[in-house]
Design a protein around this motif. Structure first.
Motif, PDB file in Angstrom:
ATOM      1  N   ILE A 162     -56.663 -13.276  29.709  1.00  0.00           N
ATOM      2  CA  ILE A 162     -57.328 -12.364  28.763  1.00  0.00           C
ATOM      3  C   ILE A 162     -57.891 -11.151  29.506  1.00  0.00           C
ATOM      4  O   ILE A 162     -58.377 -11.270  30.636  1.00  0.00           O
ATOM      5  CB  ILE A 162     -58.419 -13.092  27.948  1.00  0.00           C
TER       6      ILE A 162
ATOM      7  N   ALA B 283     -59.126 -17.110  27.895  1.00  0.00           N
ATOM      8  CA  ALA B 283     -57.772 -17.581  28.238  1.00  0.00           C
ATOM      9  C   ALA B 283     -57.599 -17.190  29.703  1.00  0.00           C
ATOM     10  O   ALA B 283     -58.422 -16.432  30.240  1.00  0.00           O
ATOM     11  CB  ALA B 283     -56.698 -16.908  27.382  1.00  0.00           C
ATOM     12  N   ARG B 284     -56.551 -17.672  30.339  1.00  0.00           N
ATOM     13  CA  ARG B 284     -56.372 -17.308  31.752  1.00  0.00           C
ATOM     14  C   ARG B 284     -56.099 -15.817  31.899  1.00  0.00           C
ATOM     15  O   ARG B 284     -56.623 -15.164  32.791  1.00  0.00           O
ATOM     16  CB  ARG B 284     -55.212 -18.112  32.366  1.00  0.00           C
TER      17      ARG B 284
ATOM     18  N   ILE C  36     -57.462 -27.011  16.950  1.00  0.00           N
ATOM     19  CA  ILE C  36     -56.094 -26.830  16.462  1.00  0.00           C
ATOM     20  C   ILE C  36     -55.254 -27.950  17.081  1.00  0.00           C
ATOM     21  O   ILE C  36     -55.117 -28.027  18.308  1.00  0.00           O
ATOM     22  CB  ILE C  36     -55.523 -25.444  16.841  1.00  0.00           C
TER      23      ILE C  36
ATOM     24  N   VAL D 106     -55.135 -29.106  29.620  1.00  0.00           N
ATOM     25  CA  VAL D 106     -55.412 -28.046  28.634  1.00  0.00           C
ATOM     26  C   VAL D 106     -55.872 -28.652  27.303  1.00  0.00           C
ATOM     27  O   VAL D 106     -56.891 -28.246  26.738  1.00  0.00           O
ATOM     28  CB  VAL D 106     -54.180 -27.152  28.401  1.00  0.00           C
TER      29      VAL D 106
ATOM     30  N   ALA E 140     -56.763 -23.248  22.511  1.00  0.00           N
ATOM     31  CA  ALA E 140     -55.868 -23.304  23.691  1.00  0.00           C
ATOM     32  C   ALA E 140     -55.109 -24.630  23.660  1.00  0.00           C
ATOM     33  O   ALA E 140     -55.701 -25.693  23.440  1.00  0.00           O
ATOM     34  CB  ALA E 140     -56.675 -23.176  24.975  1.00  0.00           C
ATOM     35  N   GLY E 141     -53.813 -24.555  23.875  1.00  0.00           N
ATOM     36  CA  GLY E 141     -53.036 -25.783  23.868  1.00  0.00           C
ATOM     37  C   GLY E 141     -51.645 -25.523  24.401  1.00  0.00           C
ATOM     38  O   GLY E 141     -51.143 -24.390  24.320  1.00  0.00           O
ATOM     39  N   ILE E 142     -51.034 -26.536  24.975  1.00  0.00           N
ATOM     40  CA  ILE E 142     -49.641 -26.416  25.408  1.00  0.00           C
ATOM     41  C   ILE E 142     -48.844 -27.584  24.851  1.00  0.00           C
ATOM     42  O   ILE E 142     -49.400 -28.626  24.488  1.00  0.00           O
ATOM     43  CB  ILE E 142     -49.501 -26.337  26.952  1.00  0.00           C
TER      44      ILE E 142
HETATM   45  N1  LIG Z   1     -47.004 -22.443  17.393  1.00  0.00           N
HETATM   46  C1  LIG Z   1     -46.785 -23.660  16.917  1.00  0.00           C
HETATM   47  O1  LIG Z   1     -45.714 -23.955  16.374  1.00  0.00           O
HETATM   48  C2  LIG Z   1     -47.855 -24.719  17.015  1.00  0.00           C
HETATM   49  C3  LIG Z   1     -47.619 -25.932  16.382  1.00  0.00           C
HETATM   50  C4  LIG Z   1     -48.583 -26.932  16.459  1.00  0.00           C
HETATM   51  C5  LIG Z   1     -49.750 -26.703  17.140  1.00  0.00           C
HETATM   52  N2  LIG Z   1     -49.944 -25.507  17.760  1.00  0.00           N
HETATM   53  C6  LIG Z   1     -51.194 -25.312  18.509  1.00  0.00           C
HETATM   54  O2  LIG Z   1     -51.778 -24.067  18.166  1.00  0.00           O
HETATM   55  C7  LIG Z   1     -52.513 -23.588  19.305  1.00  0.00           C
HETATM   56  C8  LIG Z   1     -52.106 -22.141  19.569  1.00  0.00           C
HETATM   57  O3  LIG Z   1     -50.710 -22.098  19.797  1.00  0.00           O
HETATM   58  P1  LIG Z   1     -49.851 -20.745  19.861  1.00  0.00           P
HETATM   59  O4  LIG Z   1     -48.613 -21.029  19.100  1.00  0.00           O
HETATM   60  O5  LIG Z   1     -50.680 -19.565  19.530  1.00  0.00           O
HETATM   61  O6  LIG Z   1     -49.490 -20.790  21.413  1.00  0.00           O
HETATM   62  P2  LIG Z   1     -49.251 -19.650  22.509  1.00  0.00           P
HETATM   63  O7  LIG Z   1     -48.749 -18.402  21.852  1.00  0.00           O
HETATM   64  O8  LIG Z   1     -48.433 -20.297  23.571  1.00  0.00           O
HETATM   65  O9  LIG Z   1     -50.734 -19.365  23.038  1.00  0.00           O
HETATM   66  C9  LIG Z   1     -51.421 -20.354  23.761  1.00  0.00           C
HETATM   67  C10 LIG Z   1     -52.756 -19.791  24.215  1.00  0.00           C
HETATM   68  O10 LIG Z   1     -53.381 -20.813  25.026  1.00  0.00           O
HETATM   69  C11 LIG Z   1     -53.754 -20.241  26.260  1.00  0.00           C
HETATM   70  N3  LIG Z   1     -53.667 -21.215  27.346  1.00  0.00           N
HETATM   71  C12 LIG Z   1     -52.585 -21.946  27.729  1.00  0.00           C
HETATM   72  N4  LIG Z   1     -52.884 -22.656  28.835  1.00  0.00           N
HETATM   73  C13 LIG Z   1     -54.174 -22.366  29.153  1.00  0.00           C
HETATM   74  C14 LIG Z   1     -55.044 -22.764  30.194  1.00  0.00           C
HETATM   75  N5  LIG Z   1     -54.665 -23.625  31.155  1.00  0.00           N
HETATM   76  N6  LIG Z   1     -56.307 -22.260  30.209  1.00  0.00           N
HETATM   77  C15 LIG Z   1     -56.704 -21.369  29.257  1.00  0.00           C
HETATM   78  N7  LIG Z   1     -55.925 -20.965  28.247  1.00  0.00           N
HETATM   79  C16 LIG Z   1     -54.672 -21.451  28.204  1.00  0.00           C
HETATM   80  C17 LIG Z   1     -52.794 -19.083  26.479  1.00  0.00           C
HETATM   81  O11 LIG Z   1     -53.387 -18.068  27.281  1.00  0.00           O
HETATM   82  P3  LIG Z   1     -53.112 -17.834  28.855  1.00  0.00           P
HETATM   83  O12 LIG Z   1     -51.664 -18.109  29.106  1.00  0.00           O
HETATM   84  O13 LIG Z   1     -53.517 -16.403  29.028  1.00  0.00           O
HETATM   85  O14 LIG Z   1     -54.030 -18.780  29.556  1.00  0.00           O
HETATM   86  C18 LIG Z   1     -52.621 -18.561  25.052  1.00  0.00           C
HETATM   87  O15 LIG Z   1     -53.662 -17.644  24.742  1.00  0.00           O
HETATM   88  C19 LIG Z   1     -52.205 -24.541  20.456  1.00  0.00           C
HETATM   89  O16 LIG Z   1     -53.253 -25.475  20.590  1.00  0.00           O
HETATM   90  C20 LIG Z   1     -50.951 -25.241  20.000  1.00  0.00           C
HETATM   91  O17 LIG Z   1     -50.820 -26.538  20.549  1.00  0.00           O
HETATM   92  C21 LIG Z   1     -49.022 -24.499  17.716  1.00  0.00           C
END
Ligand SMILES: NC(=O)c1ccc[n+]([C@@H]2O[C@H](COP(=O)([O-])OP(=O)(O)OC[C@H]3O[C@@H](n4cnc5c(N)ncnc54)[C@H](OP(=O)(O)O)[C@@H]3O)[C@@H](O)[C@H]2O)c1
Length: 236
Positions: free
Chosen positions: A39, A36-37, A130, A103, A81-83
């Protein structure tokens, strides 16, 4: 440390579902390459961390080459990883588009290519991406075209990969979450977000981790989009 211990690469591993996935695989004695960025280095010799932007192909290259140099092979890749940027369609900026495709799509494409090339050497491997349940049921009031465009692409690519590699021992699956209690969502939003699920509440991060672990231990399952969404994709 035994050479027979499996090696899993987890992207987006600095927090949330990715960090929980690292802990769960470590309990199963997998060796981990976590990226991750933001980590940080780990004291655990079974965890290699590689910091970088997953949208950049150079990060994918470092993760896989450093992972293979340290642990010798790659068994499983978790594309986590996802946004998510929710905006009315015409409100999305070019920066939003670049960030989400960067991303969610680049972050899948480059590292998956390199990981599968390693898996092919052992005629064995597994890729889990994911995605999101929203792809299958857009929600009025949650405008999400870029999530559907990118994560819907991953669902489709998962099936395509599953078929392309089925006879070469490499599986591809996806987990499509509903809305999960991760750092992505502030606690004050949980009640409203929970109401968007037929079961009436949000999911826990462990629900997604358990789905990932199930898929990784299920050799006859490939091309599956496993919805872990409190019934959202079934109907409203
Ligand atoms: N939570 C939900 O409700 C939900 C629902 C549907 C799908 N999802 C999916 O589940 C996955 C995990 O989500 P989460 O809820 O755990 O999200 P989160 O808490 O926001 O964590 C996102 C992770 O992705 C990393 N990341 C973001 N931009 C990045 C970049 N440019 N390069 C490398 N790493 C990057 C972040 O690390 P850094 O900031 O350190 O880079 C972080 O470790 C994602 O794919 C999300 O789309 C989540």
């Amino acid at each position: 440390m035994s050479a027979s211990q499996k090696v899993v690469v987890v992207t987006g591993a600095s927090q949330g579902i990715g960090a929980e996935t690292v802990k769960a695989f470590r309990k199963l004695d997998y060796r981990i390459v976590a990226t991750a960025r933001s980590i940080k280095p780990s004291d655990d010799p079974g965890i290699l961390t590689v910091a970088g932007d997953i949208a950049d192909p150079a990060t994918a290259h470092r993760v896989i080459t450093e992972g293979v140099a340290r642990f010798g092979r790659i068994d499983t890749l978790i594309n986590n990883a996802g946004i998510f940027i929710a905006k009315p369609f015409t409100g999305y900026t070019a920066e939003d588009y670049a960030a989400m495709t960067g991303v969610n799509l680049n972050g899948f494409f480059y590292i998956t290519q390199l990981a599968i090339a390693e898996m092919e050497k052992n005629r064995s491997g597994h890729v889990v991406s994911i995605t999101t349940s929203l792809v299958d049921h857009a929600i009025d009031g949650v405008p999400s075209v870029l999530a559907s465009l990118t994560k819907g692409g991953l669902n489709a690519a998962t099936k395509s990969l599953a078929i392309e590699y089925a006879e070469r021992g490499i599986r591809a699956n996806a987990v499509a979450p509903g809305i999960m209690k991760s750092p992505m969502h502030a606690p004050e939003t949980h009640a409203a977000l929970g109401a968007l699920h037929p079961v009436g509440h949000m999911g826990e991060m462990s629900d997604i981790v358990n789905a990932i672990l199930y898929l990784d231990a299920a050799p006859f399952v490939t091309g599956e989009i496993l919805h872990v969404d409190g019934g959202q994709s079934a109907g409203h």
